[in-house]
Design a protein around this motif. Structure first.
Motif, PDB file in Angstrom:
ATOM      1  N   TYR A  64      23.071  40.153  68.211  1.00 49.98           N
ATOM      2  CA  TYR A  64      23.750  38.786  67.737  1.00 49.98           C
ATOM      3  C   TYR A  64      22.949  38.813  66.603  1.00 49.98           C
ATOM      4  O   TYR A  64      22.876  38.371  64.663  1.00 49.98           O
ATOM      5  CB  TYR A  64      23.362  37.559  68.338  1.00 49.98           C
ATOM      6  N   SER A  67      22.740  41.939  63.669  1.00 45.70           N
ATOM      7  CA  SER A  67      23.826  41.020  62.566  1.00 45.70           C
ATOM      8  C   SER A  67      23.745  40.228  61.415  1.00 45.70           C
ATOM      9  O   SER A  67      23.763  40.043  60.100  1.00 45.70           O
ATOM     10  CB  SER A  67      25.306  40.972  62.551  1.00 45.70           C
ATOM     11  N   GLY A  68      22.601  38.963  62.293  1.00 47.22           N
ATOM     12  CA  GLY A  68      22.614  37.874  61.938  1.00 47.22           C
ATOM     13  C   GLY A  68      22.252  37.633  60.306  1.00 47.22           C
ATOM     14  O   GLY A  68      21.946  37.537  59.614  1.00 47.22           O
ATOM     15  N   SER A 101      27.944  42.639  60.703  1.00 45.16           N
ATOM     16  CA  SER A 101      28.437  41.184  61.259  1.00 45.16           C
ATOM     17  C   SER A 101      29.653  41.058  61.083  1.00 45.16           C
ATOM     18  O   SER A 101      31.258  40.208  61.745  1.00 45.16           O
ATOM     19  CB  SER A 101      27.788  40.174  60.317  1.00 45.16           C
ATOM     20  N   GLU A 103      31.696  41.145  58.193  1.00 48.78           N
ATOM     21  CA  GLU A 103      31.960  39.663  57.564  1.00 48.78           C
ATOM     22  C   GLU A 103      32.496  40.057  56.240  1.00 48.78           C
ATOM     23  O   GLU A 103      33.938  40.101  55.939  1.00 48.78           O
ATOM     24  CB  GLU A 103      30.797  38.326  57.230  1.00 48.78           C
ATOM     25  N   LEU A 219      29.335  34.478  65.346  1.00 53.28           N
ATOM     26  CA  LEU A 219      28.479  34.411  63.796  1.00 53.28           C
ATOM     27  C   LEU A 219      29.565  34.377  63.065  1.00 53.28           C
ATOM     28  O   LEU A 219      28.699  33.450  62.216  1.00 53.28           O
ATOM     29  CB  LEU A 219      28.280  35.925  64.052  1.00 53.28           C
ATOM     30  N   THR A 223      28.431  30.992  60.360  1.00 53.77           N
ATOM     31  CA  THR A 223      28.812  31.800  58.523  1.00 53.77           C
ATOM     32  C   THR A 223      29.554  31.073  58.363  1.00 53.77           C
ATOM     33  O   THR A 223      29.019  30.228  56.698  1.00 53.77           O
ATOM     34  CB  THR A 223      29.150  33.219  58.753  1.00 53.77           C
TER      35      THR A 223
END
Length: 313
Positions: A64, A67-68, A101, A103, A219, A223
Motif C-alpha cells: 500500500y 504503490s500509494g 497501484s 490505476e 487504495l 484515490t
C-alpha cells in the motif's frame, strides 16, 4: 464540513431547505464512503488468527505504501505536474511503484489528470461530480460518476495531446509497455510472498485476499475519493477556479492528496498540505528524496503566493 456550491449559488426551489439538503447529502455520502470502511475494520478482529495474520498485514502495508506513494509522489506530483526533478533511478522507481497501484499506466494516468486540470469542473473534465448539474439528484449522480463511473467510458484522454513530453522519454514509454507485467506482480506478488513466508497455500491465499484485493480496493477508493468527495465536500482555504476542497479525514490514507484545494490553486506545488496541522506524507517523502540528493529543484510553497490566494475568513 461544508458543501461546495456555485458562485453565485443557484436559487433553491422553495420546497427545499438548502441547509437540510446539505446535511442529507453529507449523511448519504458519509454512509456510502464510511460503511465499507467500518465493515472492513469490524472484519479484522473476526478474521485475526485464522484469516488474517501479521504476515498479511505487513505485506499489505508495504504494498500500500509503495504503490500509494508511487501514485501521489510519482504519477501525480512528479510526472504530471513536475513539482520536482528526479534522477533517472528515482524516476524509474516512481514509475514502477505507481504502476503497482493498477490505476492506469503512467502515460494514461498523466494524460487523464492533465485533462482534468485543464477543464476542472467544467465541460471536458473527465470526472467532475458537477457534470450533471447542481441539484441534489444531479450531484448524487455526479458523485457516483466522478468516483468510478468515468472509468467505464470508452474514450480516453489523448496521450499525444496531454502527455507529449512523456512520450518523448524512452524510459516512460518502456514503463507504459511494462504495465501488464507490473500489474501481474502487484496482483500475485503478495500471494507468492505469503506462501513462501508461511510455506503454505493458506498463507498464499490470505495474503492474496488482504494484501492484494483489500489493499488495491482501499487504495482505489481513496484515490477516487479525491476526484469525487474532494470536489464537493470540505473546506475552501485558497482561491481556485473550480470547486476543489480539503477533506482532512482522507489526509493520511491519501498521503496528503486530500488537501486538494491548495493543489488546484497551485498545481505544481510539491506540498499540498501547506498550512499548520495539515499532514502531507507525500511532501515528507519528497523532502527525504531531496536530502538524499535523488530529487532537486523542488517547488516548495511560496508564502507570499499562498497569502495572496487565501480565502478571507
Amino acid at each position: 464540513m461544508t458543501i461546495a456550491v456555485d458562485r453565485p449559488a443557484p436559487t433553491p426551489k422553495p420546497e427545499h431547505d438548502p441547509s437540510r439538503r446539505s446535511k442529507t447529502e453529507l449523511a448519504i455520502f458519509g454512509l456510502v464512503v464510511g460503511l465499507p470502511l467500518v465493515a472492513f475494520a469490524a472484519a479484522v478482529p473476526f478474521a485475526w488468527g485464522w484469516g488474517l495474520t501479521w504476515t498479511d498485514v505487513i505485506i499489505g502495508f508495504v504494498f500500500y505504501i509503495v504503490s500509494g506513494l508511487g501514485v501521489t509522489v510519482g504519477f501525480h506530483r512528479y510526472f504530471t505536474h513536475g513539482s520536482f526533478k528526479a534522477k533517472r533511478g528515482l524516476k524509474i522507481a516512481l514509475g514502477v511503484a505507481g504502476s503497482l497501484s493498477l490505476e492506469m499506466s503512467v502515460l494514461d494516468w498523466v494524460a487523464v489528470h492533465r485533462k482534468h486540470h485543464k477543464f476542472s469542473d467544467k465541460e471536458g473534465d473527465p470526472h467532475s461530480p458537477w457534470r450533471f448539474g447542481t441539484s441534489f439528484k444531479a450531484v448524487t449522480k455526479g458523485l457516483l460518476y466522478a468516483h468510478m463511473g468515468w472509468l467505464f467510458e470508452a474514450e480516453r484522454a489523448n496521450r499525444e495531446k496531454y502527455a507529449p513530453d512523456l512520450l518523448k522519454d524512452p524510459d516512460i514509454v518502456k514503463l507504459h509497455k511494462a504495465f501488464i507485467p507490473l500489474a501481474a506482480f502487484s496482483l500475485f506478488g503478495p500471494a507468492i510472498l505469503g506462501g513462501l513466508i508461511t510455506m503454505s497455500w493458506w498463507g498464499a491465499f490470505t495474503a492474496f485476499f488482504w494484501a492484494t484485493l483489500v489493499r488495491i480496493g482501499l487504495l482505489h477508493h481513496v484515490t477516487w475519493s479525491i476526484n469525487s468527495i474532494c470536489h464537493v465536500f470540505g473546506d475552501e482555504e485558497f482561491e481556485s477556479r473550480d470547486k476543489s476542497r480539503n477533506v482532512w479525514i482522507l489526509a493520511i490514507p491519501s498521503f496528503g492528496e486530500s488537501w486538494h484545494n491548495l493543489h488546484h490553486a497551485e498545481p505544481t506545488c510539491a506540498r499540498h498540505g501547506a498550512l499548520k496541522g495539515q499532514i502531507d506524507l507525500s511532501a515528507g517523502t519528497i523532502r527525504i528524496f531531496e536530502k538524499l540528493g535523488w530529487a532537486h529543484d523542488v517547488r516548495w510553497p511560496n508564502p507570499e503566493r499562498l497569502a495572496a490566494k487565501r480565502v478571507a475568513a
